[in-house]
Motif scaffolding. Structure first.
Motif, mmCIF file in Angstrom:
data_model
loop_
_atom_site.group_PDB
_atom_site.id
_atom_site.type_symbol
_atom_site.label_atom_id
_atom_site.label_comp_id
_atom_site.label_asym_id
_atom_site.label_seq_id
_atom_site.Cartn_x
_atom_site.Cartn_y
_atom_site.Cartn_z
ATOM 1 N N ALA A 2 0.816 -1.217 0.000
ATOM 2 C CA ALA A 2 0.000 0.000 0.000
ATOM 3 C C ALA A 2 0.851 1.268 0.000
ATOM 4 C CB ALA A 2 -0.938 -0.007 1.213
ATOM 5 N N LEU A 3 2.073 1.176 0.485
ATOM 6 C CA LEU A 3 2.957 2.346 0.528
ATOM 7 C C LEU A 3 3.610 2.671 -0.815
ATOM 8 C CD1 LEU A 3 4.692 1.911 3.988
ATOM 9 C CD2 LEU A 3 3.297 3.860 3.252
ATOM 10 N N LYS A 4 3.550 1.757 -1.773
ATOM 11 C CA LYS A 4 4.210 1.989 -3.066
ATOM 12 C C LYS A 4 3.787 3.302 -3.735
ATOM 13 C CE LYS A 4 5.909 -2.391 -4.742
ATOM 14 N NZ LYS A 4 5.978 -3.297 -5.871
ATOM 15 N N PRO A 5 2.484 3.577 -3.894
ATOM 16 C CA PRO A 5 2.106 4.844 -4.536
ATOM 17 C C PRO A 5 2.553 6.061 -3.718
ATOM 18 C CG PRO A 5 0.221 3.354 -4.399
ATOM 19 C CD PRO A 5 1.313 2.738 -3.602
ATOM 20 N N PHE A 6 2.461 5.957 -2.403
ATOM 21 C CA PHE A 6 2.901 7.053 -1.542
ATOM 22 C C PHE A 6 4.398 7.297 -1.699
ATOM 23 C CE2 PHE A 6 4.754 8.446 2.511
ATOM 24 C CZ PHE A 6 4.191 9.707 2.582
ATOM 25 N N ALA A 7 5.179 6.224 -1.859
ATOM 26 C CA ALA A 7 6.632 6.350 -1.990
ATOM 27 C C ALA A 7 7.003 7.193 -3.210
ATOM 28 C CB ALA A 7 7.287 4.970 -2.060
ATOM 29 N N VAL A 8 6.253 7.055 -4.286
ATOM 30 C CA VAL A 8 6.511 7.850 -5.486
ATOM 31 C C VAL A 8 6.275 9.331 -5.195
ATOM 32 C CG1 VAL A 8 5.764 8.283 -7.861
ATOM 33 C CG2 VAL A 8 5.986 5.932 -7.031
ATOM 34 N N THR A 9 5.149 9.638 -4.576
ATOM 35 C CA THR A 9 4.824 11.017 -4.224
ATOM 36 C C THR A 9 5.836 11.583 -3.240
ATOM 37 O OG1 THR A 9 2.488 10.540 -4.553
ATOM 38 C CG2 THR A 9 3.008 12.513 -3.281
ATOM 39 N N PHE A 10 6.197 10.788 -2.263
ATOM 40 C CA PHE A 10 7.180 11.191 -1.261
ATOM 41 C C PHE A 10 8.497 11.579 -1.930
ATOM 42 C CE2 PHE A 10 10.751 10.371 1.495
ATOM 43 C CZ PHE A 10 10.360 10.862 2.736
ATOM 44 N N GLY A 11 8.986 10.724 -2.824
ATOM 45 C CA GLY A 11 10.249 10.981 -3.501
ATOM 46 C C GLY A 11 10.234 12.265 -4.302
ATOM 47 N N LYS A 12 9.122 12.525 -4.977
ATOM 48 C CA LYS A 12 9.003 13.766 -5.755
ATOM 49 C C LYS A 12 8.981 14.983 -4.832
ATOM 50 C CE LYS A 12 6.657 11.706 -9.688
ATOM 51 N NZ LYS A 12 5.394 11.560 -10.404
ATOM 52 N N ALA A 13 8.295 14.880 -3.716
ATOM 53 C CA ALA A 13 8.180 16.017 -2.805
ATOM 54 C C ALA A 13 9.479 16.302 -2.064
ATOM 55 C CB ALA A 13 7.048 15.758 -1.805
ATOM 56 N N TRP A 14 10.091 15.269 -1.502
ATOM 57 C CA TRP A 14 11.267 15.465 -0.655
ATOM 58 C C TRP A 14 12.582 15.447 -1.422
ATOM 59 C CZ3 TRP A 14 11.553 17.100 4.263
ATOM 60 C CH2 TRP A 14 10.360 17.133 4.987
ATOM 61 N N GLY A 15 12.600 14.829 -2.589
ATOM 62 C CA GLY A 15 13.822 14.799 -3.381
ATOM 63 C C GLY A 15 14.734 13.625 -3.086
ATOM 64 N N TYR A 16 14.252 12.682 -2.319
ATOM 65 C CA TYR A 16 14.993 11.451 -2.057
ATOM 66 C C TYR A 16 13.982 10.324 -1.894
ATOM 67 C CZ TYR A 16 14.054 12.940 2.793
ATOM 68 O OH TYR A 16 13.457 13.375 3.949
ATOM 69 N N PRO A 17 14.405 9.083 -2.170
ATOM 70 C CA PRO A 17 13.441 7.978 -2.181
ATOM 71 C C PRO A 17 13.010 7.513 -0.791
ATOM 72 C CG PRO A 17 15.633 7.149 -2.648
ATOM 73 C CD PRO A 17 15.749 8.647 -2.585
ATOM 74 N N LEU A 18 11.791 7.008 -0.736
ATOM 75 C CA LEU A 18 11.280 6.295 0.427
ATOM 76 C C LEU A 18 11.417 4.814 0.104
ATOM 77 C CD1 LEU A 18 9.807 6.073 3.153
ATOM 78 C CD2 LEU A 18 7.650 6.190 1.873
ATOM 79 N N LEU A 19 12.197 4.121 0.909
ATOM 80 C CA LEU A 19 12.483 2.700 0.707
ATOM 81 C C LEU A 19 11.845 1.925 1.848
ATOM 82 C CD1 LEU A 19 16.254 3.356 0.014
ATOM 83 C CD2 LEU A 19 14.418 3.195 -1.675
ATOM 84 N N VAL A 20 11.012 0.967 1.540
ATOM 85 C CA VAL A 20 10.241 0.253 2.557
ATOM 86 C C VAL A 20 10.714 -1.197 2.620
ATOM 87 C CG1 VAL A 20 7.942 -0.340 3.377
ATOM 88 C CG2 VAL A 20 8.287 1.776 2.076
#
Length: 136
Positions: A93-111
């Motif tokens: 469920a976090l996969k789509p959020f991770a994309v948005t997170f990366g675009k906003a913060w400028g670094y990847p969210l790795l789960v």
């Protein structure tokens, strides 16, 4: 939010723990980490709690302004945020959020599924041996 840099370049981040000086103090600590001009990763070892991440409009506004102000340093020095989430369903469920997170913060969210895996991934990310797209 509280940041613990005692294991730098792995910086532990705890979202449900208040910082003594509040959110603004946490951003000042974050700025000091960026000022070191050394790569690091953020590590959140506590599983996701959807009920615990409601931020006020003012908090979101402050974070957005701070992110824009520090965009270059965030992209240069923060190599990723690693989130431990034992639940396979929640990781998915976090996969789509991770994309948005990366675009906003400028670094990847790795789960990842465990703290052991998170620490191993932190080493890999800091060694730049893995690509950003290979984590989930």
């Amino acid at each position: 939010m509280r940041l613990d840099s005692s294991t730098f370049p792995v910086v532990k981040i705890v979202f449900d723990a208040p910082n003594e000086g509040g959110a603004q103090d946490a951003f000042l600590i974050f700025e000091r980490l960026l000022a070191r001009e050394q790569p690091f990763v953020l590590l959140h070892e506590k599983a996701v709690d959807e009920n615990n991440h409601a931020h006020s409009h003012e908090e979101r506004r402050h974070a957005s302004i701070w992110m824009k102000k520090n965009k270059t340093a965030l992209r240069a020095y923060v190599k990723g945020m690693i989130q431990v989430e034992p639940s396979a369903a929640k990781r998915l469920a976090l996969k789509p959020f991770a994309v948005t997170f990366g675009k906003a913060w400028g670094y990847p969210l790795l789960v990842v599924e465990s703290s052991d895996r998170a620490w191993a991934l932190a080493e890999d990310v800091l060694d730049e041996r893995v690509s950003d797209a290979a984590h989930f």
